[in-house]
Design a protein around this motif. Structure first.
Motif, short mmCIF file in Angstrom:
data_model
loop_
_atom_site.label_atom_id
_atom_site.label_comp_id
_atom_site.label_asym_id
_atom_site.label_seq_id
_atom_site.Cartn_x
_atom_site.Cartn_y
_atom_site.Cartn_z
N UNK A 73 3.03 1.14 -17.86
CA UNK A 73 3.37 -0.28 -17.88
C UNK A 73 2.24 -1.21 -17.46
N UNK A 74 1.13 -0.66 -16.99
CA UNK A 74 0.03 -1.50 -16.50
C UNK A 74 -0.88 -1.94 -17.64
N UNK A 75 -1.45 -3.11 -17.45
CA UNK A 75 -2.48 -3.62 -18.34
C UNK A 75 -3.59 -4.18 -17.47
N UNK B 149 4.72 0.94 -10.51
CA UNK B 149 3.70 1.76 -11.16
C UNK B 149 2.45 0.94 -11.43
N UNK B 150 2.62 -0.29 -11.89
CA UNK B 150 1.47 -1.17 -12.13
C UNK B 150 0.78 -1.49 -10.81
N UNK B 151 1.55 -1.66 -9.74
CA UNK B 151 0.96 -1.89 -8.42
C UNK B 151 0.16 -0.69 -7.95
N UNK B 152 0.68 0.51 -8.22
CA UNK B 152 -0.07 1.72 -7.87
C UNK B 152 -1.37 1.80 -8.68
N UNK B 153 -1.31 1.41 -9.94
CA UNK B 153 -2.53 1.40 -10.76
C UNK B 153 -3.55 0.43 -10.19
N UNK B 154 -3.09 -0.74 -9.72
CA UNK B 154 -4.00 -1.71 -9.11
C UNK B 154 -4.65 -1.11 -7.86
N UNK B 155 -3.86 -0.46 -7.03
CA UNK B 155 -4.41 0.14 -5.82
C UNK B 155 -5.37 1.28 -6.17
N UNK C 145 5.97 -12.36 -22.99
CA UNK C 145 7.05 -12.84 -22.13
C UNK C 145 7.54 -11.77 -21.16
N UNK C 146 7.39 -10.49 -21.53
CA UNK C 146 7.86 -9.41 -20.65
C UNK C 146 6.72 -8.85 -19.79
N UNK C 147 5.66 -9.60 -19.67
CA UNK C 147 4.50 -9.17 -18.89
C UNK C 147 4.33 -10.11 -17.70
N UNK C 148 4.01 -9.54 -16.54
CA UNK C 148 3.84 -10.34 -15.34
C UNK C 148 2.63 -9.85 -14.55
N UNK C 149 1.99 -10.76 -13.88
CA UNK C 149 0.79 -10.42 -13.11
C UNK C 149 1.19 -9.69 -11.84
N UNK C 150 0.49 -8.59 -11.58
CA UNK C 150 0.64 -7.84 -10.34
C UNK C 150 -0.38 -8.35 -9.33
#
Length: 187
Positions: A44-46, A112-118, A152-157
């Protein structure tokens, strides 16, 4: 630096200068980040890379969004927003694309996206660079998200500001585990 030392000593750095990671190093960072826990392999990360002149464009997006949020925003505040992306030679904008899934609720996709950022921050540090994870009003602003071309279904982590540490490493206090660790006995 071994992995455990990296995890125990990583610290954010707000003062970042050139150089940023090279293209090859950035690929290593993104590969490491993509190993985040990921229920159902949704990925789910971008990651959006913002560097060079694009940082000035992002600053304009920040200022435009701030003016929408607060039409009475002062010129000095707008200039401050424009300058924010210039605080590092590279910004990774990490976002979560949240989809309907029968087994993976939105919170798991966001985590999951937060884990990818970390993971990206850890890999950055492992390669000898530094970074800081920033959010603030821009991270939750649909005007900013639209300015970055998000669906629209994407949000900044978060915005990961990355570069070389300007000055020494910040010394963090040792954690006091008793402040946040409990033993549950079932009673």
């Amino acid at each position: 630096m071994n992995a455990l030392t990296l995890l125990q000593q990583r610290s954010s750095s707000a003062r970042l200068i050139e150089p940023a990671p090279s293209e090859a190093e950035l690929n290593e960072i993104l590969i490491a980040a993509s190993r985040a826990p990921d229920h159902a392999r949704l990925r789910p990360w971008r990651f959006r890379l913002v560097q060079g002149e694009a940082r000035e464009h992002l600053g304009q997006v920040f200022a435009d969004a701030a003016a929408v949020r607060n039409p009475d925003c002062s010129d000095s505040d707008l200039q401050r927003f424009k300058a924010q992306p210039l605080r590092a030679p590279l910004i990774l904008v990490v976002s979560a694309v949240v989809v309907e899934h029968p087994k993976v609720p939105p919170i798991e996709q966001q985590l999951a996206a937060g884990c990818a950022a970390y993971g990206a921050l850890l890999a950055t540090e492992a390669l000898g660079y530094a970074g800081i994870w920033r959010t603030g009003a821009h991270a939750f602003d649909r005007t900013v998200m639209r300015g970055l071309g998000m669906a629209d279904n994407e949000e900044i982590v978060g915005f990961l500001y990355i570069g070389s540490r300007d000055g020494g490493r910040k010394t963090l206090p040792e954690p006091v585990l008793s402040e946040f660790v409990q033993t549950w006995t079932g009673n």
